[in-house]
Design a protein around this motif. Structure first.
Motif, PDB file in Angstrom:
ATOM      1  N   UNK A  89      41.144  -8.529  26.582  1.00 52.65           N
ATOM      2  CA  UNK A  89      41.630  -7.702  25.471  1.00 52.65           C
ATOM      3  C   UNK A  89      40.704  -6.505  25.263  1.00 52.65           C
ATOM      4  N   UNK A  90      39.383  -6.750  25.213  1.00 48.07           N
ATOM      5  CA  UNK A  90      38.442  -5.655  24.966  1.00 48.07           C
ATOM      6  C   UNK A  90      38.408  -4.676  26.129  1.00 48.07           C
ATOM      7  N   UNK A  91      38.609  -5.151  27.356  1.00 51.44           N
ATOM      8  CA  UNK A  91      38.707  -4.241  28.501  1.00 51.44           C
ATOM      9  C   UNK A  91      39.918  -3.326  28.343  1.00 51.44           C
ATOM     10  N   UNK A  92      41.056  -3.903  27.998  1.00 48.16           N
ATOM     11  CA  UNK A  92      42.277  -3.118  27.796  1.00 48.16           C
ATOM     12  C   UNK A  92      42.106  -2.144  26.632  1.00 48.16           C
ATOM     13  N   UNK A  93      41.486  -2.620  25.555  1.00 48.97           N
ATOM     14  CA  UNK A  93      41.258  -1.761  24.398  1.00 48.97           C
ATOM     15  C   UNK A  93      40.369  -0.575  24.783  1.00 48.97           C
ATOM     16  N   UNK A  94      39.342  -0.824  25.566  1.00 45.51           N
ATOM     17  CA  UNK A  94      38.458   0.251  26.014  1.00 45.51           C
ATOM     18  C   UNK A  94      39.212   1.295  26.823  1.00 45.51           C
ATOM     19  N   UNK A  95      40.102   0.840  27.676  1.00 49.42           N
ATOM     20  CA  UNK A  95      40.917   1.748  28.485  1.00 49.42           C
ATOM     21  C   UNK A  95      41.791   2.618  27.575  1.00 49.42           C
ATOM     22  N   UNK A  96      42.466   1.995  26.627  1.00 42.89           N
ATOM     23  CA  UNK A  96      43.344   2.739  25.710  1.00 42.89           C
ATOM     24  C   UNK A  96      42.534   3.718  24.869  1.00 42.89           C
ATOM     25  N   UNK A  97      41.401   3.248  24.348  1.00 38.06           N
ATOM     26  CA  UNK A  97      40.557   4.098  23.516  1.00 38.06           C
ATOM     27  C   UNK A  97      40.099   5.334  24.296  1.00 38.06           C
ATOM     28  N   UNK A  98      39.702   5.127  25.535  1.00 38.54           N
ATOM     29  CA  UNK A  98      39.253   6.237  26.377  1.00 38.54           C
ATOM     30  C   UNK A  98      40.383   7.246  26.604  1.00 38.54           C
ATOM     31  N   UNK A  99      41.573   6.755  26.878  1.00 39.63           N
ATOM     32  CA  UNK A  99      42.714   7.642  27.123  1.00 39.63           C
ATOM     33  C   UNK A  99      43.113   8.396  25.851  1.00 39.63           C
ATOM     34  N   UNK A 100      43.032   7.730  24.703  1.00 37.86           N
ATOM     35  CA  UNK A 100      43.348   8.412  23.447  1.00 37.86           C
ATOM     36  C   UNK A 100      42.337   9.515  23.142  1.00 37.86           C
ATOM     37  N   UNK A 101      41.077   9.255  23.435  1.00 43.32           N
ATOM     38  CA  UNK A 101      40.050  10.287  23.240  1.00 43.32           C
ATOM     39  C   UNK A 101      40.311  11.479  24.155  1.00 43.32           C
TER      40      UNK A 101
END
Length: 107
Positions: A89-101
């Protein structure tokens, strides 16, 4: 913050698992924790639905105990499968967060 219900639907399992990873807990306590964090729209019924789903997925160890203040309570602990699921979950969240930034233009 109010009005987050729709956005939270996709991440609530991870949020609840993260709270459980911090120590054994029960549904009402999780609900209060989330409200204290500012998730004002979260209600007990939503949390119990998520807990049931996580339990059915085999991510939690559950123990029912007598309560002095009413019916027995279910106490939840993360098992090994739950820990693995949370890490992903945290890996996926990190990916999404990076793309949103990137999308927003933040560096």
């Amino acid at each position: 913050m109010k009005g987050l219900t729709e956005l939270l639907k996709g991440v609530l399992e991870g949020i609840v698992l993260e709270r459980i990873s911090q120590g054994e807990t029960y549904g009402y306590e999780i609900t209060n924790y989330l409200v204290d964090l500012g998730f004002e729209d979260i209600v007990e019924g939503t949390v119990y639905t998520v807990l049931l789903r996580l339990e059915k997925k085999g991510l939690l160890d559950v123990e029912k105990r007598k309560s002095e203040l009413g019916p027995p309570r279910k106490f939840y602990r993360l098992n090994d499968s739950g820990k693995e699921y949370l890490a992903v979950f945290w890996e996926k969240w990190g990916f999404i967060e990076e793309r949103l930034r990137q999308l927003k233009g933040d560096k």
